[in-house]
Motif scaffolding. Sequence first.
Motif, mmCIF file in Angstrom:
data_model
loop_
_atom_site.group_PDB
_atom_site.id
_atom_site.type_symbol
_atom_site.label_atom_id
_atom_site.label_comp_id
_atom_site.label_asym_id
_atom_site.label_seq_id
_atom_site.Cartn_x
_atom_site.Cartn_y
_atom_site.Cartn_z
ATOM 1 N N VAL A 1 -2.890 1.465 -6.734
ATOM 2 C CA VAL A 1 -2.571 0.647 -7.913
ATOM 3 C C VAL A 1 -1.523 -0.405 -7.555
ATOM 4 C CG1 VAL A 1 -1.555 0.706 -10.202
ATOM 5 C CG2 VAL A 1 -3.212 2.445 -9.546
ATOM 6 N N THR A 2 -0.418 0.047 -6.929
ATOM 7 C CA THR A 2 0.650 -0.898 -6.611
ATOM 8 C C THR A 2 0.188 -1.951 -5.604
ATOM 9 O OG1 THR A 2 2.055 1.040 -6.795
ATOM 10 C CG2 THR A 2 3.097 -0.989 -6.091
ATOM 11 N N ALA A 3 -0.527 -1.502 -4.569
ATOM 12 C CA ALA A 3 -0.973 -2.452 -3.546
ATOM 13 C C ALA A 3 -1.894 -3.498 -4.164
ATOM 14 C CB ALA A 3 -1.689 -1.716 -2.421
ATOM 15 N N SER A 4 -2.752 -3.077 -5.111
ATOM 16 C CA SER A 4 -3.652 -4.051 -5.734
ATOM 17 C C SER A 4 -2.853 -5.076 -6.516
ATOM 18 C CB SER A 4 -4.621 -3.357 -6.681
ATOM 19 O OG SER A 4 -5.316 -2.361 -6.005
ATOM 20 N N VAL A 5 -1.860 -4.616 -7.277
ATOM 21 C CA VAL A 5 -1.080 -5.551 -8.092
ATOM 22 C C VAL A 5 -0.359 -6.552 -7.187
ATOM 23 C CG1 VAL A 5 0.871 -5.742 -9.658
ATOM 24 C CG2 VAL A 5 -0.806 -3.937 -9.995
ATOM 25 N N ILE A 6 0.378 -6.040 -6.185
ATOM 26 C CA ILE A 6 1.109 -6.941 -5.291
ATOM 27 C C ILE A 6 0.121 -7.842 -4.558
ATOM 28 C CG2 ILE A 6 2.759 -7.103 -3.401
ATOM 29 C CD1 ILE A 6 3.711 -4.356 -4.022
ATOM 30 N N GLY A 7 -0.959 -7.240 -4.065
ATOM 31 C CA GLY A 7 -1.928 -8.000 -3.279
ATOM 32 C C GLY A 7 -2.536 -9.146 -4.068
ATOM 33 N N PHE A 8 -2.940 -8.884 -5.319
ATOM 34 C CA PHE A 8 -3.539 -9.957 -6.116
ATOM 35 C C PHE A 8 -2.508 -11.050 -6.395
ATOM 36 C CE2 PHE A 8 -7.885 -9.356 -7.526
ATOM 37 C CZ PHE A 8 -8.165 -8.121 -6.975
ATOM 38 N N LEU B 1 7.035 6.533 1.700
ATOM 39 C CA LEU B 1 5.605 6.433 1.995
ATOM 40 C C LEU B 1 4.918 5.502 0.993
ATOM 41 C CD1 LEU B 1 3.748 7.782 4.037
ATOM 42 C CD2 LEU B 1 3.141 9.423 2.291
ATOM 43 N N TYR B 2 5.277 5.670 -0.270
ATOM 44 C CA TYR B 2 4.662 4.885 -1.340
ATOM 45 C C TYR B 2 4.961 3.399 -1.166
ATOM 46 C CZ TYR B 2 4.714 2.865 -6.046
ATOM 47 O OH TYR B 2 4.562 2.037 -7.118
ATOM 48 N N LEU B 3 6.239 3.075 -0.935
ATOM 49 C CA LEU B 3 6.597 1.668 -0.776
ATOM 50 C C LEU B 3 5.935 1.081 0.463
ATOM 51 C CD1 LEU B 3 10.382 1.632 -1.692
ATOM 52 C CD2 LEU B 3 8.485 0.728 -3.011
ATOM 53 N N ALA B 4 6.010 1.837 1.586
ATOM 54 C CA ALA B 4 5.485 1.301 2.840
ATOM 55 C C ALA B 4 3.982 1.056 2.735
ATOM 56 C CB ALA B 4 5.786 2.265 3.980
ATOM 57 N N LEU B 5 3.237 2.043 2.244
ATOM 58 C CA LEU B 5 1.780 1.876 2.173
ATOM 59 C C LEU B 5 1.413 0.760 1.203
ATOM 60 C CD1 LEU B 5 0.419 5.522 2.252
ATOM 61 C CD2 LEU B 5 0.499 3.847 4.074
ATOM 62 N N SER B 6 2.121 0.674 0.072
ATOM 63 C CA SER B 6 1.800 -0.379 -0.897
ATOM 64 C C SER B 6 2.047 -1.752 -0.286
ATOM 65 C CB SER B 6 2.650 -0.227 -2.148
ATOM 66 O OG SER B 6 2.577 1.067 -2.630
ATOM 67 N N PHE B 7 3.218 -1.955 0.311
ATOM 68 C CA PHE B 7 3.550 -3.269 0.853
ATOM 69 C C PHE B 7 2.630 -3.639 2.001
ATOM 70 C CE2 PHE B 7 7.058 -2.837 -1.799
ATOM 71 C CZ PHE B 7 7.816 -3.983 -1.815
ATOM 72 N N TYR B 8 2.333 -2.638 2.861
ATOM 73 C CA TYR B 8 1.489 -2.915 4.027
ATOM 74 C C TYR B 8 0.078 -3.281 3.578
ATOM 75 C CZ TYR B 8 -1.091 -1.960 8.322
ATOM 76 O OH TYR B 8 -1.917 -2.056 9.407
ATOM 77 N N THR B 9 -0.529 -2.453 2.738
ATOM 78 C CA THR B 9 -1.909 -2.705 2.320
ATOM 79 C C THR B 9 -2.001 -3.968 1.462
ATOM 80 O OG1 THR B 9 -2.146 -0.324 2.295
ATOM 81 C CG2 THR B 9 -3.945 -1.573 1.388
ATOM 82 N N GLU C 1 2.175 -12.654 6.692
ATOM 83 C CA GLU C 1 2.234 -12.671 8.160
ATOM 84 C C GLU C 1 3.192 -11.616 8.691
ATOM 85 O OE1 GLU C 1 0.315 -13.961 10.120
ATOM 86 O OE2 GLU C 1 -0.717 -15.513 8.989
ATOM 87 N N VAL C 2 4.242 -11.307 7.944
ATOM 88 C CA VAL C 2 5.177 -10.284 8.421
ATOM 89 C C VAL C 2 4.543 -8.902 8.323
ATOM 90 C CG1 VAL C 2 7.315 -9.076 7.881
ATOM 91 C CG2 VAL C 2 7.298 -11.553 8.025
ATOM 92 N N PHE C 3 4.008 -8.554 7.152
ATOM 93 C CA PHE C 3 3.569 -7.177 6.959
ATOM 94 C C PHE C 3 2.257 -6.862 7.655
ATOM 95 C CE2 PHE C 3 6.854 -7.030 3.799
ATOM 96 C CZ PHE C 3 7.285 -5.731 3.891
ATOM 97 N N ARG C 4 1.409 -7.894 7.846
ATOM 98 C CA ARG C 4 0.138 -7.619 8.512
ATOM 99 C C ARG C 4 0.333 -7.268 9.975
ATOM 100 N NH1 ARG C 4 -4.781 -11.384 8.414
ATOM 101 N NH2 ARG C 4 -3.266 -12.820 9.292
ATOM 102 N N ASN C 5 1.416 -7.757 10.566
ATOM 103 C CA ASN C 5 1.566 -7.640 12.015
ATOM 104 C C ASN C 5 2.579 -6.593 12.437
ATOM 105 O OD1 ASN C 5 -0.348 -9.592 12.754
ATOM 106 N ND2 ASN C 5 1.060 -11.189 12.137
ATOM 107 N N ILE C 6 2.879 -5.649 11.555
ATOM 108 C CA ILE C 6 3.816 -4.579 11.904
ATOM 109 C C ILE C 6 3.114 -3.254 11.631
ATOM 110 C CG2 ILE C 6 5.978 -3.491 11.230
ATOM 111 C CD1 ILE C 6 7.128 -6.146 10.700
ATOM 112 N N PRO C 7 3.246 -2.275 12.531
ATOM 113 C CA PRO C 7 2.573 -0.993 12.295
ATOM 114 C C PRO C 7 3.057 -0.349 11.001
ATOM 115 C CG PRO C 7 3.527 -1.070 14.487
ATOM 116 C CD PRO C 7 4.000 -2.281 13.785
ATOM 117 N N PRO C 8 2.158 0.255 10.216
ATOM 118 C CA PRO C 8 2.582 0.889 8.961
ATOM 119 C C PRO C 8 3.609 1.989 9.181
ATOM 120 C CG PRO C 8 0.307 1.428 9.492
ATOM 121 C CD PRO C 8 0.714 0.339 10.413
ATOM 122 N N LEU C 9 3.480 2.686 10.313
ATOM 123 C CA LEU C 9 4.434 3.760 10.598
ATOM 124 C C LEU C 9 5.853 3.214 10.669
ATOM 125 C CD1 LEU C 9 4.560 6.746 11.169
ATOM 126 C CD2 LEU C 9 4.329 6.270 13.579
#
Lengths: 396, 385
Positions: free
Chosen positions: A104-111, A268-276, A133-141
């Motif tokens: 849900v969060t990733a969709s909102v931020i992403g859109f 985990l929630y913040l990282a996965l949302s921002f990354y995706t 460009e920052v978040f796409r190029n950094i490992p989610p871990l």
Amino acid sequence: MASQEALRNDEAARVSVLNDPKVRGLIYQAVVFVLLVVFVYWIVGNTVENLKRANIASGFGFLSGRAGFDVSQSLIEYNSDSSFGRALVVGLLNTLLIAVTGIVTASVIGFLVGIGRMSRNWLIRKICTVYVEVFRNIPPLLVIFFWYLGVLSVLPVPRESIVLPFGSYLNSRGLYLPKMIWAEGSWLVGVAFLVAVALSVFVARRARARQMATGQQFPVLWTSLGLILGLPLLAFVVAGFPLSFDFPQQSTFNLTGGLQIKPEFIALYLALSFYTASFIAEIVRAGILGVSRGQTEASFALGLRPGQTLRLVVIPQALRIIIPPLTSQYLNLTKNSSLAVAVGYADLVAIGGTILNQTGQSIEVVAIWMVVYLGLSLLTSVFMNWFNARMALVER
Amino acid sequence: MAVGDLSYVRTEMSPAEKPPRGEHGLAAWLKKNLFASPGDSILTVVGLLLVAAILPPFVRWAFLDAAWVGADRSVCSTVVQGGIQPEGWSGACWPFVKAKFELFMFGRYPIDERWRVILVGILFVALLVPLLMPRAPRKGLNALLFFIVFPVVAFVLLVGGWFGLEHVETSLWGGLLVTLVISYVGISVSLPLGVLLALGRRSKLPVLKMLSVIFIEAVRGVPLVTVLFMASVMLPLFLPPGTTFDKLLRALIGVALFASAYMAEVIRGGLQAIPKGQYEGADSLGLGYWQKMGLIILPQALKLVIPGIVNTFIGLFKDTSLVSIIGMFDLLGIVRQAFSDTNWASPQTPMTGLVFAGFIFWIFCFGMSRYSIYTEKRLDTGHRK
């Protein structure tokens, strides 16, 4: 002359059977199949031998054994006396929790970011580009560790908690929110909500049918909003305000009461949302750019306002491009939630790993993982395919 | 009509008028790009607030307030925490990165033998750069050296045990070395394996097709962490009793198999995009299956999906960080391990280490994505509008 004779010759050309593509195909497949069977036989033999030496009984009987370990966060009743099977269910529920909230969060931020990248506003455009460009190029871990080790674990100790509005607190042990306690009669609110949703669907259908028949429009959005917000509110008042809050209290060393959200979950929630979200933003942008400019111009020429153009012409066409890759991003987020094991959030993989180390039932645990994740993937793609089919272009 | 009848004819062009005011210059740019409408102005203000909330604190933390020199944790902690910095200080701890830099690059690789790693690195760059430059000659020889000769040389140099080189256990490897080894092996195994799997999935032979589909879907359906767990826990079970298996090799197998399933799907997309006429044309020329694929279909299909392939490479590079979960020390794993060094433990150390590691990962991934955009433009033969 010789060639004419050859032509008159009725006999089929003499080709070796081996050169027939069909025969060759059969031979290739037979060889591959036999090799595979031999390979599997070899592996199974080795595995049985290894298991016998390590004294591990195979089978799923271990699931009913006593787990003996504690889990930091659980949606259902669980303690260390519960069975391994129940521990796995706890893990599965935690995985689903992080997946749903993250999606849900990733969709909102992403859109928002995806639309922002096409904004007329130079500053917004640049901010969104840098974000992607920052978040796409950094490992989610790494993003998870960033939140967990870099941000959350250096927050003040509970005694010096950061006070947030609405009686919430933030400290190194997590986020403390007031807990909602529903008193008797609160079921009325839930029922009212369901009735409101059903009524809105009904109104939307009738309005559509009426517009098809007479061309008259009906303010569906406002009616639905009014219904969905108003009816539960009414029920809330009728039932006599059946809601109270349990506020977290500050005591000497810790906070008591309230709803505690653990830092593992937040990280985990913040990282996965921002990354995706950075990937979803790119998908959304590609989708909207994929609708040709002529469509917008044509809809303006028909006299549609910009808002209507976006809602009735651009978005339905963009969704067709967006949905398939969006599905795979949702699946990626669900699968990436297994990175929970790195920060100790008790998801399916983390709990499975613990069980695996305790009992040595590696094959069974891995099999459970595979079945669950394949099942989740299948469910998500079935739903998204259904949604996609509804959105897809209806051709002759 | 005679020319003389006209009362006035201009013989030279009039000079161009200047654009109207408000259409050029800084003010016009601002009005057009930042304050076009009231809504836009609000967005701009929100954006400025966002930038002001993030950028200055970060610059202050990373550069202005950062500790640059020092021998231990005292320069990175406040007086209360046992250091020299004033109360409330917050800044990056760069001496930590400086002190651990070699560890982050080589792991625990023996110090006297590190020249071997550096030599491999130099060879790698020397072979990769001309391969990436379209102008450089002898692509065939270069690719042969890079994909066939280089791995052998690198293996001998890094592992040792031959030609008087001391043997170095892979458990001593770490840092960027492990990240790059896993990425290189993953990339160079997953591409050919992915091509084979994609061809298998598009094959008319039912057994091959089914096996490919099962493999691809099973691997794509589960997270990499479980594949790595599987490789590290179950591979030893599958082999005859008593066989020992190098830990790095297990991770390599896991990553390579995982990446090849994703690669297969990307390449399948390319194969499907090739018009049927190309297949039929190749058939009518009398080409066999491998000739048809190798000479006609794959060159076109691979060219079409270069962006997808590079995206898979980038994903693979980022995914190498997951091997730290099964107890290996890649760049991220070793940075994280260094946090527990009591000599450097301070509240600022984790953030500094992670920003450093993130920067290195970012440079590699960003470089790859830029190169992919460049190649895409160069190879675009104008079929797409």
